[in-house]
Design a protein around this motif. Structure first.
Motif, PDB file in Angstrom:
ATOM      1  N   MET A  13      32.640 -28.481  20.362  1.00 38.93           N
ATOM      2  CA  MET A  13      33.741 -27.679  19.860  1.00 38.93           C
ATOM      3  C   MET A  13      34.488 -27.061  21.038  1.00 38.93           C
ATOM      4  SD  MET A  13      33.495 -24.757  17.024  1.00 38.93           S
ATOM      5  CE  MET A  13      34.744 -23.589  16.812  1.00 38.93           C
ATOM      6  N   GLN A  14      35.829 -27.116  20.982  1.00 40.14           N
ATOM      7  CA  GLN A  14      36.650 -26.564  22.052  1.00 40.14           C
ATOM      8  C   GLN A  14      36.805 -25.059  21.899  1.00 40.14           C
ATOM      9  OE1 GLN A  14      40.394 -28.553  21.769  1.00 40.14           O
ATOM     10  NE2 GLN A  14      39.850 -30.051  23.326  1.00 40.14           N
ATOM     11  N   SER A  15      36.944 -24.405  23.036  1.00 39.33           N
ATOM     12  CA  SER A  15      37.249 -22.971  22.954  1.00 39.33           C
ATOM     13  C   SER A  15      38.735 -22.819  22.597  1.00 39.33           C
ATOM     14  CB  SER A  15      36.934 -22.275  24.273  1.00 39.33           C
ATOM     15  OG  SER A  15      38.013 -22.343  25.151  1.00 39.33           O
ATOM     16  N   PRO A  16      39.129 -21.692  22.025  1.00 40.31           N
ATOM     17  CA  PRO A  16      40.540 -21.504  21.651  1.00 40.31           C
ATOM     18  C   PRO A  16      41.485 -21.570  22.851  1.00 40.31           C
ATOM     19  CG  PRO A  16      39.163 -19.855  20.595  1.00 40.31           C
ATOM     20  CD  PRO A  16      38.288 -20.607  21.537  1.00 40.31           C
ATOM     21  N   LEU A  17      40.959 -21.298  24.049  1.00 42.23           N
ATOM     22  CA  LEU A  17      41.809 -21.328  25.229  1.00 42.23           C
ATOM     23  C   LEU A  17      42.120 -22.739  25.696  1.00 42.23           C
ATOM     24  CD1 LEU A  17      40.149 -18.458  27.282  1.00 42.23           C
ATOM     25  CD2 LEU A  17      42.135 -18.330  25.791  1.00 42.23           C
ATOM     26  N   GLU A  18      41.434 -23.724  25.195  1.00 48.70           N
ATOM     27  CA  GLU A  18      41.633 -25.104  25.607  1.00 48.70           C
ATOM     28  C   GLU A  18      42.416 -25.921  24.591  1.00 48.70           C
ATOM     29  OE1 GLU A  18      37.748 -26.606  26.335  1.00 48.70           O
ATOM     30  OE2 GLU A  18      37.401 -25.275  28.028  1.00 48.70           O
ATOM     31  N   THR A  19      42.890 -25.313  23.540  1.00 49.58           N
ATOM     32  CA  THR A  19      43.609 -26.052  22.504  1.00 49.58           C
ATOM     33  C   THR A  19      45.073 -26.241  22.897  1.00 49.58           C
ATOM     34  OG1 THR A  19      44.171 -24.050  21.315  1.00 49.58           O
ATOM     35  CG2 THR A  19      42.110 -25.137  20.696  1.00 49.58           C
ATOM     36  N   PRO A  20      45.699 -27.266  22.388  1.00 49.35           N
ATOM     37  CA  PRO A  20      47.122 -27.475  22.670  1.00 49.35           C
ATOM     38  C   PRO A  20      48.011 -26.349  22.118  1.00 49.35           C
ATOM     39  CG  PRO A  20      46.138 -29.483  21.826  1.00 49.35           C
ATOM     40  CD  PRO A  20      45.110 -28.410  21.699  1.00 49.35           C
ATOM     41  N   ALA A  21      47.595 -25.737  21.032  1.00 47.56           N
ATOM     42  CA  ALA A  21      48.389 -24.644  20.457  1.00 47.56           C
ATOM     43  C   ALA A  21      48.463 -23.471  21.427  1.00 47.56           C
ATOM     44  CB  ALA A  21      47.801 -24.201  19.135  1.00 47.56           C
ATOM     45  N   PHE A  22      47.372 -23.159  22.086  1.00 49.55           N
ATOM     46  CA  PHE A  22      47.360 -22.064  23.064  1.00 49.55           C
ATOM     47  C   PHE A  22      48.304 -22.379  24.212  1.00 49.55           C
ATOM     48  CE2 PHE A  22      45.644 -19.950  26.824  1.00 49.55           C
ATOM     49  CZ  PHE A  22      45.609 -18.650  26.379  1.00 49.55           C
ATOM     50  N   LEU A  23      48.268 -23.596  24.696  1.00 53.03           N
ATOM     51  CA  LEU A  23      49.148 -24.009  25.784  1.00 53.03           C
ATOM     52  C   LEU A  23      50.605 -23.960  25.344  1.00 53.03           C
ATOM     53  CD1 LEU A  23      49.368 -25.147  28.649  1.00 53.03           C
ATOM     54  CD2 LEU A  23      49.185 -27.424  27.634  1.00 53.03           C
ATOM     55  N   LEU A  24      50.874 -24.396  24.135  1.00 51.80           N
ATOM     56  CA  LEU A  24      52.240 -24.379  23.615  1.00 51.80           C
ATOM     57  C   LEU A  24      52.767 -22.946  23.502  1.00 51.80           C
ATOM     58  CD1 LEU A  24      54.526 -26.142  22.476  1.00 51.80           C
ATOM     59  CD2 LEU A  24      53.529 -25.778  20.227  1.00 51.80           C
ATOM     60  N   ILE A  25      51.928 -22.043  23.026  1.00 48.02           N
ATOM     61  CA  ILE A  25      52.344 -20.642  22.898  1.00 48.02           C
ATOM     62  C   ILE A  25      52.664 -20.063  24.267  1.00 48.02           C
ATOM     63  CG2 ILE A  25      51.520 -18.329  22.325  1.00 48.02           C
ATOM     64  CD1 ILE A  25      50.004 -19.636  19.979  1.00 48.02           C
ATOM     65  N   TRP A  26      51.829 -20.298  25.254  1.00 48.93           N
ATOM     66  CA  TRP A  26      52.048 -19.728  26.578  1.00 48.93           C
ATOM     67  C   TRP A  26      53.139 -20.434  27.359  1.00 48.93           C
ATOM     68  CZ3 TRP A  26      51.043 -15.058  27.793  1.00 48.93           C
ATOM     69  CH2 TRP A  26      50.018 -14.397  27.139  1.00 48.93           C
ATOM     70  N   MET A  27      53.569 -21.585  26.911  1.00 47.31           N
ATOM     71  CA  MET A  27      54.733 -22.223  27.519  1.00 47.31           C
ATOM     72  C   MET A  27      56.016 -21.754  26.836  1.00 47.31           C
ATOM     73  SD  MET A  27      53.374 -26.078  28.204  1.00 47.31           S
ATOM     74  CE  MET A  27      55.000 -26.704  28.534  1.00 47.31           C
ATOM     75  N   CYS A  28      55.972 -21.525  25.544  1.00 47.75           N
ATOM     76  CA  CYS A  28      57.165 -21.123  24.800  1.00 47.75           C
ATOM     77  C   CYS A  28      57.511 -19.652  25.006  1.00 47.75           C
ATOM     78  CB  CYS A  28      56.988 -21.404  23.315  1.00 47.75           C
ATOM     79  SG  CYS A  28      57.004 -23.152  22.936  1.00 47.75           S
ATOM     80  N   LEU A  29      56.531 -18.812  25.153  1.00 46.36           N
ATOM     81  CA  LEU A  29      56.796 -17.378  25.300  1.00 46.36           C
ATOM     82  C   LEU A  29      57.673 -17.074  26.515  1.00 46.36           C
ATOM     83  CD1 LEU A  29      56.211 -14.580  24.119  1.00 46.36           C
ATOM     84  CD2 LEU A  29      54.238 -14.471  25.625  1.00 46.36           C
ATOM     85  N   PRO A  30      57.364 -17.556  27.706  1.00 45.89           N
ATOM     86  CA  PRO A  30      58.266 -17.290  28.838  1.00 45.89           C
ATOM     87  C   PRO A  30      59.642 -17.930  28.672  1.00 45.89           C
ATOM     88  CG  PRO A  30      56.132 -18.007  29.642  1.00 45.89           C
ATOM     89  CD  PRO A  30      56.127 -18.204  28.159  1.00 45.89           C
ATOM     90  N   LEU A  31      59.693 -19.095  28.038  1.00 49.25           N
ATOM     91  CA  LEU A  31      60.995 -19.724  27.807  1.00 49.25           C
ATOM     92  C   LEU A  31      61.851 -18.891  26.855  1.00 49.25           C
ATOM     93  CD1 LEU A  31      59.987 -23.474  27.532  1.00 49.25           C
ATOM     94  CD2 LEU A  31      61.166 -22.341  29.409  1.00 49.25           C
ATOM     95  N   LEU A  32      61.239 -18.350  25.812  1.00 48.46           N
ATOM     96  CA  LEU A  32      61.980 -17.481  24.887  1.00 48.46           C
ATOM     97  C   LEU A  32      62.431 -16.196  25.565  1.00 48.46           C
ATOM     98  CD1 LEU A  32      59.899 -17.891  21.608  1.00 48.46           C
ATOM     99  CD2 LEU A  32      62.219 -18.709  22.061  1.00 48.46           C
ATOM    100  N   MET A  33      61.585 -15.646  26.415  1.00 46.32           N
ATOM    101  CA  MET A  33      61.952 -14.424  27.135  1.00 46.32           C
ATOM    102  C   MET A  33      63.122 -14.687  28.090  1.00 46.32           C
ATOM    103  SD  MET A  33      58.156 -12.782  27.722  1.00 46.32           S
ATOM    104  CE  MET A  33      58.626 -12.033  29.223  1.00 46.32           C
ATOM    105  N   CYS A  34      63.102 -15.808  28.789  1.00 49.87           N
ATOM    106  CA  CYS A  34      64.208 -16.159  29.686  1.00 49.87           C
ATOM    107  C   CYS A  34      65.488 -16.388  28.896  1.00 49.87           C
ATOM    108  CB  CYS A  34      63.859 -17.387  30.499  1.00 49.87           C
ATOM    109  SG  CYS A  34      62.641 -17.072  31.776  1.00 49.87           S
TER     110      CYS A  34
END
Length: 61
Positions: free
Chosen positions: A1-22
């Motif tokens: 089982m993957q940890s929540p930090l290794e899921t694609p959704a986590f990566l997508l959230i942390w990539m989209c958040l800075p883009l939305l802020m910019c």
């Protein structure tokens, strides 16, 4: 089982958040330029020195 930090959704959230802020910063900057917030730079230079206190003596002395 993957940890929540290794899921694609986590990566997508942390990539989209800075883009939305910019994007929000760019929108606010463009709004400020279009509404004339940066138009009078000569006056803005001295606003920090203006205390708002009247020059005359109000006590009557």
């Amino acid at each position: 089982m993957q940890s929540p930090l290794e899921t694609p959704a986590f990566l997508l959230i942390w990539m989209c958040l800075p883009l939305l802020m910019c994007a929000a910063l760019i929108v606010f900057f463009v709004w400020g330029v279009r509404s004339g917030q940066f138009a009078d730079q000569e006056r803005a230079r001295y606003l920090a020195l203006d205390s708002g206190i009247p020059e005359g003596d109000e006590t009557g002395e």
